[in-house]
Design a protein around this motif. Sequence first.
Motif, PDB file in Angstrom:
ATOM      1  N   SER A  42      -4.152  -2.746  -1.835  1.00  0.00           N
ATOM      2  CA  SER A  42      -4.705  -1.448  -1.446  1.00  0.00           C
ATOM      3  C   SER A  42      -5.949  -1.150  -2.281  1.00  0.00           C
ATOM      4  O   SER A  42      -5.961  -1.381  -3.487  1.00  0.00           O
ATOM      5  N   TRP A  51       0.862  -1.177   0.000  1.00  0.00           N
ATOM      6  CA  TRP A  51       0.000   0.000   0.000  1.00  0.00           C
ATOM      7  C   TRP A  51       0.897   1.225   0.000  1.00  0.00           C
ATOM      8  O   TRP A  51       1.921   1.254   0.693  1.00  0.00           O
ATOM      9  N   GLY A 105      -1.672   1.134  -4.763  1.00  0.00           N
ATOM     10  CA  GLY A 105      -0.760   0.069  -4.347  1.00  0.00           C
ATOM     11  C   GLY A 105       0.093  -0.430  -5.494  1.00  0.00           C
ATOM     12  O   GLY A 105      -0.118  -0.072  -6.658  1.00  0.00           O
ATOM     13  N   PHE A 163      -2.216   2.091   5.304  1.00  0.00           N
ATOM     14  CA  PHE A 163      -2.249   0.692   5.732  1.00  0.00           C
ATOM     15  C   PHE A 163      -2.501   0.645   7.229  1.00  0.00           C
ATOM     16  O   PHE A 163      -2.002   1.459   7.986  1.00  0.00           O
ATOM     17  N   THR A 213      -5.072   5.264   0.709  1.00  0.00           N
ATOM     18  CA  THR A 213      -5.569   4.691   1.952  1.00  0.00           C
ATOM     19  C   THR A 213      -4.387   4.218   2.787  1.00  0.00           C
ATOM     20  O   THR A 213      -3.613   3.377   2.326  1.00  0.00           O
TER      21      THR A 213
END
Length: 157
Positions: A98, A41, A102, A88, A86
């Motif tokens: 992700s 991610w 990612g 992790f 986003t």
Amino acid sequence: MVEQVVRRVDVSLVLPDPTIRVGPDPSVNEWNMAVVGYPLWLWSDSPAVVSRTASRDGLSFTLTGRRTQVQFDMGDGTTLTCSEMTPFDSSVEPATPSPTCGHVYETASLPEGRYTIRATSTWSVTWSSLGFSGVLPGQTTTTRTLPVGELQSVLRR
């Protein structure tokens, strides 16, 4: 005239460099590296909005910078442009990709070296003064190195 003054004032609005975050964090696993074939991610936890009011030449300016995207050059020939990221979280199921930004490395960097990830944040800086307004572009860049290796299992009988 007003826009020329704003360009000089814009320098005082510090646009933060992207802070490159990778999850799961390779520095906390027993191999101290990312692993080929394992989803990573990517995100930046630097502020996405910065604002400042400044005065110059008797005029008051309001400047607001908004990060519109971060482009990650992964060092292996892959470039990702992410408008959403986003972070992790340790509650994420292992090997979950992700949902927003990612990457999966297909080739190891080790034992020869590390991949250099370059992150470039693109900014839109709005300004206003005396009923005038406009938008100025901005970019900030930073790098991080990441060791990527392969894991192999050995079966013995």
